[in-house]
Motif scaffolding. Structure first.
Motif, PDB file in Angstrom:
ATOM      1  N   MET A   1     -28.157 127.424  39.912  1.00  0.00           N
ATOM      2  CA  MET A   1     -27.346 128.282  40.732  1.00  0.00           C
ATOM      3  C   MET A   1     -28.020 129.641  40.866  1.00  0.00           C
ATOM      4  N   LYS A   2     -27.786 130.238  42.001  1.00  0.00           N
ATOM      5  CA  LYS A   2     -28.343 131.562  42.222  1.00  0.00           C
ATOM      6  C   LYS A   2     -27.594 132.613  41.408  1.00  0.00           C
ATOM      7  N   SER A   3     -28.256 133.731  41.205  1.00  0.00           N
ATOM      8  CA  SER A   3     -27.670 134.829  40.441  1.00  0.00           C
ATOM      9  C   SER A   3     -26.398 135.340  41.097  1.00  0.00           C
ATOM     10  N   ARG A   4     -26.364 135.366  42.413  1.00  0.00           N
ATOM     11  CA  ARG A   4     -25.189 135.870  43.126  1.00  0.00           C
ATOM     12  C   ARG A   4     -23.951 135.011  42.832  1.00  0.00           C
ATOM     13  N   THR A   5     -24.132 133.708  42.718  1.00  0.00           N
ATOM     14  CA  THR A   5     -23.023 132.813  42.398  1.00  0.00           C
ATOM     15  C   THR A   5     -22.477 133.132  41.009  1.00  0.00           C
ATOM     16  N   TRP A   6     -23.380 133.312  40.034  1.00  0.00           N
ATOM     17  CA  TRP A   6     -22.956 133.681  38.684  1.00  0.00           C
ATOM     18  C   TRP A   6     -22.236 135.020  38.697  1.00  0.00           C
ATOM     19  N   ASP A   7     -22.705 135.953  39.535  1.00  0.00           N
ATOM     20  CA  ASP A   7     -22.053 137.263  39.636  1.00  0.00           C
ATOM     21  C   ASP A   7     -20.601 137.114  40.069  1.00  0.00           C
ATOM     22  N   TYR A   8     -20.353 136.310  41.090  1.00  0.00           N
ATOM     23  CA  TYR A   8     -18.990 136.125  41.586  1.00  0.00           C
ATOM     24  C   TYR A   8     -18.116 135.401  40.562  1.00  0.00           C
ATOM     25  N   ILE A   9     -18.664 134.421  39.877  1.00  0.00           N
ATOM     26  CA  ILE A   9     -17.909 133.727  38.833  1.00  0.00           C
ATOM     27  C   ILE A   9     -17.544 134.700  37.719  1.00  0.00           C
ATOM     28  N   ALA A  10     -18.524 135.487  37.282  1.00  0.00           N
ATOM     29  CA  ALA A  10     -18.284 136.439  36.191  1.00  0.00           C
ATOM     30  C   ALA A  10     -17.260 137.495  36.592  1.00  0.00           C
ATOM     31  N   ILE A  11     -17.369 138.020  37.794  1.00  0.00           N
ATOM     32  CA  ILE A  11     -16.424 139.039  38.239  1.00  0.00           C
ATOM     33  C   ILE A  11     -15.015 138.454  38.354  1.00  0.00           C
ATOM     34  N   THR A  12     -14.897 137.219  38.815  1.00  0.00           N
ATOM     35  CA  THR A  12     -13.595 136.558  38.895  1.00  0.00           C
ATOM     36  C   THR A  12     -12.981 136.413  37.503  1.00  0.00           C
ATOM     37  N   LEU A  13     -13.796 136.006  36.527  1.00  0.00           N
ATOM     38  CA  LEU A  13     -13.295 135.879  35.167  1.00  0.00           C
ATOM     39  C   LEU A  13     -12.898 137.232  34.585  1.00  0.00           C
ATOM     40  N   ILE A  14     -13.656 138.264  34.913  1.00  0.00           N
ATOM     41  CA  ILE A  14     -13.320 139.605  34.433  1.00  0.00           C
ATOM     42  C   ILE A  14     -11.991 140.067  35.039  1.00  0.00           C
ATOM     43  N   ILE A  15     -11.764 139.756  36.298  1.00  0.00           N
ATOM     44  CA  ILE A  15     -10.492 140.115  36.935  1.00  0.00           C
ATOM     45  C   ILE A  15      -9.336 139.379  36.258  1.00  0.00           C
ATOM     46  N   ILE A  16      -9.513 138.099  35.956  1.00  0.00           N
ATOM     47  CA  ILE A  16      -8.480 137.336  35.254  1.00  0.00           C
ATOM     48  C   ILE A  16      -8.209 137.971  33.892  1.00  0.00           C
ATOM     49  N   GLY A  17      -9.271 138.338  33.190  1.00  0.00           N
ATOM     50  CA  GLY A  17      -9.110 138.991  31.895  1.00  0.00           C
ATOM     51  C   GLY A  17      -8.401 140.326  32.008  1.00  0.00           C
ATOM     52  N   ALA A  18      -8.738 141.090  33.038  1.00  0.00           N
ATOM     53  CA  ALA A  18      -8.098 142.392  33.233  1.00  0.00           C
ATOM     54  C   ALA A  18      -6.608 142.238  33.541  1.00  0.00           C
ATOM     55  N   ILE A  19      -6.266 141.260  34.352  1.00  0.00           N
ATOM     56  CA  ILE A  19      -4.849 141.002  34.648  1.00  0.00           C
ATOM     57  C   ILE A  19      -4.118 140.603  33.370  1.00  0.00           C
ATOM     58  N   ASN A  20      -4.750 139.746  32.569  1.00  0.00           N
ATOM     59  CA  ASN A  20      -4.133 139.329  31.314  1.00  0.00           C
ATOM     60  C   ASN A  20      -3.921 140.523  30.379  1.00  0.00           C
ATOM     61  N   TRP A  21      -4.925 141.400  30.260  1.00  0.00           N
ATOM     62  CA  TRP A  21      -4.777 142.588  29.418  1.00  0.00           C
ATOM     63  C   TRP A  21      -3.712 143.534  29.976  1.00  0.00           C
ATOM     64  N   GLY A  22      -3.609 143.629  31.286  1.00  0.00           N
ATOM     65  CA  GLY A  22      -2.554 144.443  31.885  1.00  0.00           C
ATOM     66  C   GLY A  22      -1.170 143.908  31.543  1.00  0.00           C
ATOM     67  N   LEU A  23      -1.020 142.587  31.607  1.00  0.00           N
ATOM     68  CA  LEU A  23       0.258 141.979  31.236  1.00  0.00           C
ATOM     69  C   LEU A  23       0.579 142.212  29.769  1.00  0.00           C
TER      70      LEU A  23
END
Length: 73
Positions: A1-23
């Motif tokens: 996979m290209k680096s850009r794909t990993w970037d989007y996956i990682a950012i999506t996971l970080i957003i999920i983590g941030a929402i969880n920490w906000g809750l």
């Protein structure tokens, strides 16, 4: 996979983590633990670990992000 794909996956996971920490911070509600059977569940621990690894991966974004000049178009 290209680096850009990993970037989007990682950012999506970080957003999920941030929402969880906000809750957790606002409502004392851990969504990941709720969905996957508590914090001691192996599934929850894997998800927490994957989100943590994504956070470490996102540290590499600092070296790759640069300012682009604004276009007047």
């Amino acid at each position: 996979m290209k680096s850009r794909t990993w970037d989007y996956i990682a950012i999506t996971l970080i957003i999920i983590g941030a929402i969880n920490w906000g809750l957790i911070g606002f409502f004392q509600f851990d969504l990941v633990a709720f969905i996957f059977g508590g914090m001691s569940s192996w599934v929850s621990r894997v998800i927490y670990a994957v989100i943590g690894i994504a956070g470490l991966y996102c540290l590499t974004l600092y070296g790759r992000v640069y300012d682009q000049p604004y276009s007047n178009n």
